[in-house]
Scaffold this active site. Structure first.
Site, PDB file in Angstrom:
ATOM      1  N   GLY A  54       0.815  -1.200   0.000  1.00 32.55           N
ATOM      2  CA  GLY A  54       0.000   0.000   0.000  1.00 32.55           C
ATOM      3  C   GLY A  54       0.851   1.253   0.000  1.00 32.55           C
ATOM      4  O   GLY A  54       1.978   1.264   0.486  1.00 32.55           O
ATOM      5  N   LYS A 105       5.961  -7.154   3.101  1.00 34.11           N
ATOM      6  CA  LYS A 105       5.703  -6.999   4.537  1.00 34.11           C
ATOM      7  C   LYS A 105       4.549  -7.917   4.943  1.00 34.11           C
ATOM      8  O   LYS A 105       3.627  -8.158   4.154  1.00 34.11           O
ATOM      9  CB  LYS A 105       5.358  -5.535   4.861  1.00 34.11           C
ATOM     10  CG  LYS A 105       6.486  -4.557   4.568  1.00 34.11           C
ATOM     11  CD  LYS A 105       6.196  -3.171   5.105  1.00 34.11           C
ATOM     12  CE  LYS A 105       4.977  -2.525   4.507  1.00 34.11           C
ATOM     13  NZ  LYS A 105       5.041  -2.383   3.040  1.00 34.11           N
ATOM     14  N   ASP A 110      -1.147  -8.018   1.420  1.00 39.37           N
ATOM     15  CA  ASP A 110       0.119  -8.080   0.682  1.00 39.37           C
ATOM     16  C   ASP A 110       0.554  -9.532   0.477  1.00 39.37           C
ATOM     17  O   ASP A 110       0.966  -9.923  -0.621  1.00 39.37           O
ATOM     18  CB  ASP A 110       1.213  -7.322   1.450  1.00 39.37           C
ATOM     19  CG  ASP A 110       0.971  -5.817   1.469  1.00 39.37           C
ATOM     20  OD1 ASP A 110       0.217  -5.338   0.609  1.00 39.37           O
ATOM     21  OD2 ASP A 110       1.526  -5.138   2.341  1.00 39.37           O
ATOM     22  N   HIS A 221      -0.535   1.674   9.391  1.00 42.33           N
ATOM     23  CA  HIS A 221      -1.764   1.881   8.618  1.00 42.33           C
ATOM     24  C   HIS A 221      -2.840   2.543   9.473  1.00 42.33           C
ATOM     25  O   HIS A 221      -4.026   2.362   9.240  1.00 42.33           O
ATOM     26  CB  HIS A 221      -2.289   0.551   8.061  1.00 42.33           C
ATOM     27  CG  HIS A 221      -1.300  -0.183   7.226  1.00 42.33           C
ATOM     28  ND1 HIS A 221      -0.496  -1.181   7.750  1.00 42.33           N
ATOM     29  CD2 HIS A 221      -0.962  -0.063   5.926  1.00 42.33           C
ATOM     30  CE1 HIS A 221       0.283  -1.654   6.783  1.00 42.33           C
ATOM     31  NE2 HIS A 221       0.022  -0.986   5.667  1.00 42.33           N
ATOM     32  N   GLY A 408       9.024  33.592  19.021  1.00 41.08           N
ATOM     33  CA  GLY A 408       8.630  33.219  20.370  1.00 41.08           C
ATOM     34  C   GLY A 408       9.759  32.912  21.328  1.00 41.08           C
ATOM     35  O   GLY A 408       9.515  32.452  22.442  1.00 41.08           O
ATOM     36  N   ASP A 409      11.016  33.179  20.935  1.00 40.86           N
ATOM     37  CA  ASP A 409      12.130  32.775  21.792  1.00 40.86           C
ATOM     38  C   ASP A 409      12.789  33.921  22.540  1.00 40.86           C
ATOM     39  O   ASP A 409      13.727  33.702  23.302  1.00 40.86           O
ATOM     40  CB  ASP A 409      13.191  32.040  20.965  1.00 40.86           C
ATOM     41  CG  ASP A 409      13.930  32.968  19.999  1.00 40.86           C
ATOM     42  OD1 ASP A 409      13.403  34.060  19.695  1.00 40.86           O
ATOM     43  OD2 ASP A 409      15.025  32.588  19.535  1.00 40.86           O
ATOM     44  N   CYS A 410      12.327  35.152  22.345  1.00 39.74           N
ATOM     45  CA  CYS A 410      12.999  36.303  22.931  1.00 39.74           C
ATOM     46  C   CYS A 410      12.996  36.241  24.461  1.00 39.74           C
ATOM     47  O   CYS A 410      14.031  36.442  25.105  1.00 39.74           O
ATOM     48  CB  CYS A 410      12.344  37.601  22.445  1.00 39.74           C
ATOM     49  SG  CYS A 410      13.168  39.104  23.003  1.00 39.74           S
ATOM     50  N   THR A 453      18.981  36.042  17.468  1.00 39.25           N
ATOM     51  CA  THR A 453      19.447  37.375  17.099  1.00 39.25           C
ATOM     52  C   THR A 453      19.727  38.230  18.319  1.00 39.25           C
ATOM     53  O   THR A 453      20.758  38.911  18.400  1.00 39.25           O
ATOM     54  CB  THR A 453      18.399  38.070  16.212  1.00 39.25           C
ATOM     55  OG1 THR A 453      18.188  37.277  15.043  1.00 39.25           O
ATOM     56  CG2 THR A 453      18.866  39.460  15.804  1.00 39.25           C
TER      57      THR A 453
END
Length: 584
Positions: A54, A105, A110, A221, A408-410, A453
């Protein structure tokens, strides 16, 4: 349920579209559109290696078609086995003089379809070997019953071994021996934070785990796992739990492969499709160290990447191949052999590699050789602690503003820096009686603890401040005039490395007014007021630098009730200065 979004698509169309994309980007393969078959262009006379199943597990199977791995991949619909007709169509592209090996598999569909194809080929006089891979150890022997173990990422190591052996010219019986050795000595277990997103399926109909749950043994699956774990464990705790099932042998229901101390093993850490490379690397480190230190295994190869996925499944799996128990020395040779299959992204970096994995940093202690500017140790301690406390107070707002206007890291960056300074204070490693040496030591802490930064800006500014303090003409006590002069030098130095100036909505909008006002007035209170005014002005300014310059106006208007969205870096400067001011 919002996680289960996907681009609008027809699930029946996306498989063929993806295969066309693969062919467009790889001139070494061709596509039989009607049967969704990817095959090599003109492979040499040898045993033909076929696999498939699949779709939704990419790069398995089509991504492993190429010299040194598969000759053919037969692709079904999403999570559905291809038909026997598709498989026969693939086989008919070759004369099969040297025989066929089919790797599948262990899933019912299968096995049935590929098995029927194999029998039809045998009826026509073809030499065919069917290799069924079942490497999952999460489902116990009793529950697995007659069905057996599911096929997971370990299948890829079978592809690699068999494909390279066939490329090297081994006969079908010789390849069968190698394939059996691998399949009988391979074990895999996985864990996932949630089910995957199935394209085209109604999101409200998709199964979901709770926010504090994960599942061990979830299938590729979307089938449920064998155990839910809540609350979410640490990475170390999760890996240890998986390894105890995989290696320890304490649970006879799941002890499918035997491992003994000093066994040579291959570790394959597989991304199920939806976790970051950062997280995957961490799981590699934790698993490798535990296997070596706790279980005493000899990791001769460690592979990590995206090999067998469950679409965008937010999880990973661990696979171990026990080479010692397999007893075939050539397996490692074939694992290392080169391949042109695009899905096998592993480079052979192991030959001649150094045994020294980690090297210490070369430390060059920064010590001032210039004048000594005396300071009051207790006052300096109070200043630094107050600044730390002020950062803790303002951090939630700084983080909120930066989440909208940046990454969001300041706030966290400032906390990390202040935590480093606080730790140094507690360990009494700072020279609080000498401003020059103290500045150098704080620069080291900032460089170690503050990324991003803002970390770079603070490091440059403070390094220049240390330089200016060290260049003062004579020994003495640090006074406000000397400090103001040195701060002006630091600001001018910073301007050589950034084009940001007052009015550009950065931390410069608070820092520059503070420095220039201190130079003019020699009054710390007035200078801090100037910094605050600069910060407040950023609420009405348009960002020109950093990630904030990309933010949509609609996100910023959410802060109109407080006068606009200010710059988080400028607030960070104000937080530090207010902390200093509170002790004066």
């Amino acid at each position: 349920m919002s996680r289960f979004k996907s681009f609008a698509t027809d699930p029946n169309e996306i498989v063929l579209s993806s295969l066309k994309g693969l062919v467009a980007s790889n001139p070494k393969v061709a596509l039989i559109e009607k049967d969704k078959v990817i095959l090599r262009q003109s492979p040499k006379a040898k045993v033909i290696v076929i696999s498939g199943g699949g779709s939704g597990h990419e790069p398995t199977h089509a991504g492993f078609v190429g010299e040194g791995m598969l000759d053919v991949a037969v692709c079904g619909s999403l999570f559905a086995s291809p038909s026997t007709k598709q498989i026969i169509s693939a086989v008919n592209q070759f004369d099969g003089t040297n025989g066929f090996v089919i790797i599948v598999k262990n899933y019912t569909g299968d096995v049935l379809h590929f098995g029927l194809a194999a029998e039809k080929l045998k009826a026509k006089g073809k030499n065919v070997s069917l290799v069924t891979v079942g490497d999952d150890v999460s489902v116990g022997k009793t529950k697995g019953g007659l069905v057996g173990r599911r096929g997971l990422a370990g299948t890829v190591l079978v592809h690699k071994t068999v494909g390279a052996a066939a490329e090297a010219g081994l006969s079908l019986p010789e390849i069968e021996v190698l394939a059996t050795a691998v399949t009988e000595n391979i074990a895999t277990i996985g864990a996932s934070l949630d089910h995957c997103t199935v394209p085209g399926r109604d999101p409200t109909q998709q199964l979901a785990l709770g926010p504090d749950e994960l599942e061990i043994g979830m299938g590729i699956h979307n089938e449920p796992g064998v155990e839910k774990v809540s609350p979410l464990p640490t990475r170390e705790g999760l890996v240890e739990k998986l390894l105890s099932i995989l290696v320890s042998g304490e649970d006879p229901e799941r002890s499918f492969v035997s491992f003994s101390k000093s066994d040579d093993v291959i570790l394959l850490v597989n991304n199920l499709g939806g976790i970051s490379n950062l997280e995957l690397g961490s799981f590699v480190q934790v698993a490798a160290s535990r296997l070596n230190e706790v279980y005493g295994l000899n990791l001769v190869r460690i592979f990590s990447g995206t090999f067998t996925t469950a679409l965008d499944g937010p999880g990973f799996s661990l696979t171990l191949l026990n080479l010692t128990k397999a007893g075939e020395p050539s397996i490692l040779e074939y694992i290392d052999a080169p391949t042109l299959a695009p899905g096998w992204t592993i480079k052979n970096l192991w030959t001649g590699s150094s045994s020294c994995k980690f090297k210490p940093r070369r430390e060059i202690q920064q010590e001032s050789t210039g004048p000594v500017l005396k300071t009051d140790p207790e006052r300096i301690r109070a200043l630094l602690v107050a600044a730390r406390n002020s950062i803790v107070k303002y951090e939630p707002k700084i983080t909120l503003y930066d989440t909208v206007a940046g990454d969001g890291d300041c706030g966290e960056t400032l906390l990390n820096g202040s935590s480093g300074i606080l730790s140094a204070l507690e360990n009494r490693t700072l020279h609080l009686d000498n401003a020059v040496q103290l500045a150098l030591e704080i620069v080291d802490i900032v460089e170690d603890c503050m990324g991003g930064t803002s970390g770079g800006i603070y490091a440059i500014f403070l390094s220049a401040l240390a330089q200016a303090l060290g260049n003062t003409a004579e020994n003495g006590t640090l006074d406000i005039a000397t400090l103001a002069k040195c701060l002006k030098f630091a600001l001018d130095t910073l301007y050589r490395y950034t084009r940001a100036r007052p009015g550009d909505r950065t931390l410069i909008d608070a820092l520059a007014p503070f420095v220039t006002t201190l130079v003019e007035t020699k009054d710390f209170n007035i200078a801090v007021d100037s910094a605050k005014m600069g910060f407040e002005a950023t609420r009405k300014l348009q960002a020109k630098f950093g990630r904030a310059s990309y933010v949509a106006q609609s996100a910023i208007t959410n802060f109109d009730n407080e006068g606009g969205l200010p710059d988080p870096g400028a607030l960070g400067v104000v937080a530090i200065l207010e902390g200093f001011l509170s002790t004066l």
